[in-house]
Write an enzyme that holds these catalytic residues in place. Structure first.
Site, PDB file in Angstrom:
ATOM      1  N   CYS A 208       0.832  -1.373  -0.046  1.00 17.24           N
ATOM      2  CA  CYS A 208       0.027  -0.142  -0.039  1.00 17.24           C
ATOM      3  C   CYS A 208       0.876   1.064   0.060  1.00 17.24           C
ATOM      4  O   CYS A 208       0.382   2.212  -0.422  1.00 17.24           O
ATOM      5  CB  CYS A 208      -0.796   0.090   1.412  1.00 17.24           C
ATOM      6  SG  CYS A 208      -1.929  -1.344   1.038  1.00 17.24           S
TER       7      CYS A 208
ATOM      8  N   HIS B 134      -3.833   6.926   1.372  1.00 12.89           N
ATOM      9  CA  HIS B 134      -3.901   5.744   0.571  1.00 12.89           C
ATOM     10  C   HIS B 134      -5.501   5.477   0.953  1.00 12.89           C
ATOM     11  O   HIS B 134      -5.835   5.323   2.112  1.00 12.89           O
ATOM     12  CB  HIS B 134      -2.949   4.734   1.191  1.00 12.89           C
ATOM     13  CG  HIS B 134      -3.378   3.427   0.977  1.00 12.89           C
ATOM     14  ND1 HIS B 134      -3.559   2.851  -0.274  1.00 12.89           N
ATOM     15  CD2 HIS B 134      -3.614   2.371   1.698  1.00 12.89           C
ATOM     16  CE1 HIS B 134      -4.133   1.677  -0.069  1.00 12.89           C
ATOM     17  NE2 HIS B 134      -3.921   1.392   1.090  1.00 12.89           N
TER      18      HIS B 134
ATOM     19  N   ASN C 105     -10.030  -0.831  -2.109  1.00 12.10           N
ATOM     20  CA  ASN C 105      -8.257  -0.510  -1.812  1.00 12.10           C
ATOM     21  C   ASN C 105      -7.785  -1.202  -2.942  1.00 12.10           C
ATOM     22  O   ASN C 105      -7.737  -2.357  -3.120  1.00 12.10           O
ATOM     23  CB  ASN C 105      -8.008  -1.365  -0.440  1.00 12.10           C
ATOM     24  CG  ASN C 105      -6.605  -1.163  -0.024  1.00 12.10           C
ATOM     25  OD1 ASN C 105      -5.860  -0.796  -0.988  1.00 12.10           O
ATOM     26  ND2 ASN C 105      -6.328  -1.391   1.212  1.00 12.10           N
TER      27      ASN C 105
END
Ligand code: UT7
Length: 336
Positions: free
Chosen positions: A115, A263, A293
């Protein structure tokens, strides 16, 4: 020493929209749970056979970024590709982008920071440009999660969260050192490596030969694992720390932020950060509702959409921040 600045942005997501209701047809989940815990309404999944891969999505995003940058692909001096879902175990997707875009034989580097991958990739590109070694660097974050997830009730704690997509940025030399990327800040804490991980196949705990030998249909080791609550608790702390670190380094305050692009891990995490820094809805960009995500792709997709929506203007203070598997986390402070 030079600064670097983002001169072109692009993103690509597959057409196939998968809603929470679609997921509830294949596993025991529901729209209310997913929205309440994560904010996600839908995500994109590549349809098998359509030809999209992590690399091809990255290439599509990169083409848009290069065109918007107003440069030729042959002006690219270096490629940095961040992903946790590469087309091949090796070689990494960086060289596939060099091939597919027909770029001359420039260096291509693959970043494995999940991530935080795009933030790490931006930091690398920034260093090369700062020193004068390269003038234009192509940075890509792309992920194809959907075909590596456990799409049964067993995997629901992870599978409902992740989506596919890609984003790209072209970074270029900026002579004015009050503009562009002011600083980047990177961290890791490998002590928690297994709390958000995909263990197999790997050369550490579980080899391909082990998987083949065991031939166990209950084997979960090749699906991602996440200790959700533990990751959540660490995320809110690290996001905050690394934003503060970036602001302090540049003698700035949270009130100076024009746009925070976090993020897209969980809308609740973004909302927590927004509240902590007392930012308005206009100052924080979220699109997890539409895409879930997308790990290394989430920041470049969000930044591209924010830019397209006119939310990023010359002179703005833009902050990127990420946290994820590793654990790794980082921030980028930009004077646009
Ligand atoms: O991008 C990298 C960083 N990632 C993150 O920052 C993610 C951080 N973590 C999270 O976002 C949250 O922890 C999750 C969204 C993953 C999970 O939310 P949670 O509030 O922590 O739920 P939980 O894992 O504690 O599960 C609560 C309940 C459990 O049932 P019981 O044991 O209470 O009966 C789960 O089995 O919810 C159940 N559950 C689900 N129910 C419906 C787990 N997944 C689902 C699901 N649908 N998809």
């Amino acid at each position: 020493m030079y600064n670097s600045k983002i001169i072109g942005l692009g993103h690509y997501v597959p057409d196939n929209v998968v809603t929470n209701d679609d997921l509830s047809k294949v596993m025991d989940t529901n729209d209310a749970w997913i929205q309440e815990r994560t904010g996600i309404k839908e995500r994109r999944h590549v349809v098998k056979g359509d030809g999209d891969t992590t690399t091809t999505m990255g290439v599509k995003a990169a083409k848009i970024a290069i065109e918007r940058a107003g440069i030729d692909k042959d002006d690219i001096d270096f490629i940095v590709f961040a992903t946790l879902s590469p087309d091949y175990y090796f070689p990494g997707p960086g060289v596939l982008v060099q091939r597919d875009l027909g770029i001359k034989t420039v260096g291509a580097l693959d970043v494995r920071n999940q991530c935080s991958g795009f933030v790490y990739a931006i930091s690398i590109a920034d260093q090369y440009i700062k020193t004068g070694m390269y003038k234009n660097v192509l940075v890509i974050g792309s992920e194809l999660h959907s075909h590596g997830l456990d799409m049964t009730t067993r995997g629901r704690g992870v599978s409902v969260i992740f989506g596919d997509g890609a984003g790209a940025a072209v970074l270029s030399r900026e002579e004015d050192n009050t503009k562009g990327i002011l600083s980047t800040h990177l961290h890791s804490e490998g002590q928690h490596a297994e709390e958000l991980s995909l263990i197999a196949p790997g050369m550490g705990k579980r080899w391909v030969t082990d998987i083949i030998e065991d031939n166990d249909p209950q084997d979960e080791s090749y699906f991602p694992y996440m200790n959700g609550q533990f990751v959540f608790k660490n995320a809110v702390v690290r996001f905050s720390e690394v934003i503060i670190e970036g602001l302090e380094k540049n003698k700035l305050k949270s009130t100076d932020i024009n746009l925070l692009v976090p993020h897209q891990a969980n809308l609740r995490i973004s909302q927590f950060i927004q509240k902590k820094f007392q930012l308005s809805d206009d100052q924080v960009f979220n699109n997890i509702m539409k895409y879930g995500n997308t790990t290394a792709a989430s920041i470049p997709i969000a930044l591209t959409e924010a830019w397209e929506a006119g939310k990023v203007e010359s002179g703005d203070l833009v902050v990127l921040a990420a946290f994820g598997s590793g654990f790794t986390w980082g921030s980028v402070i930009i004077r646009w």
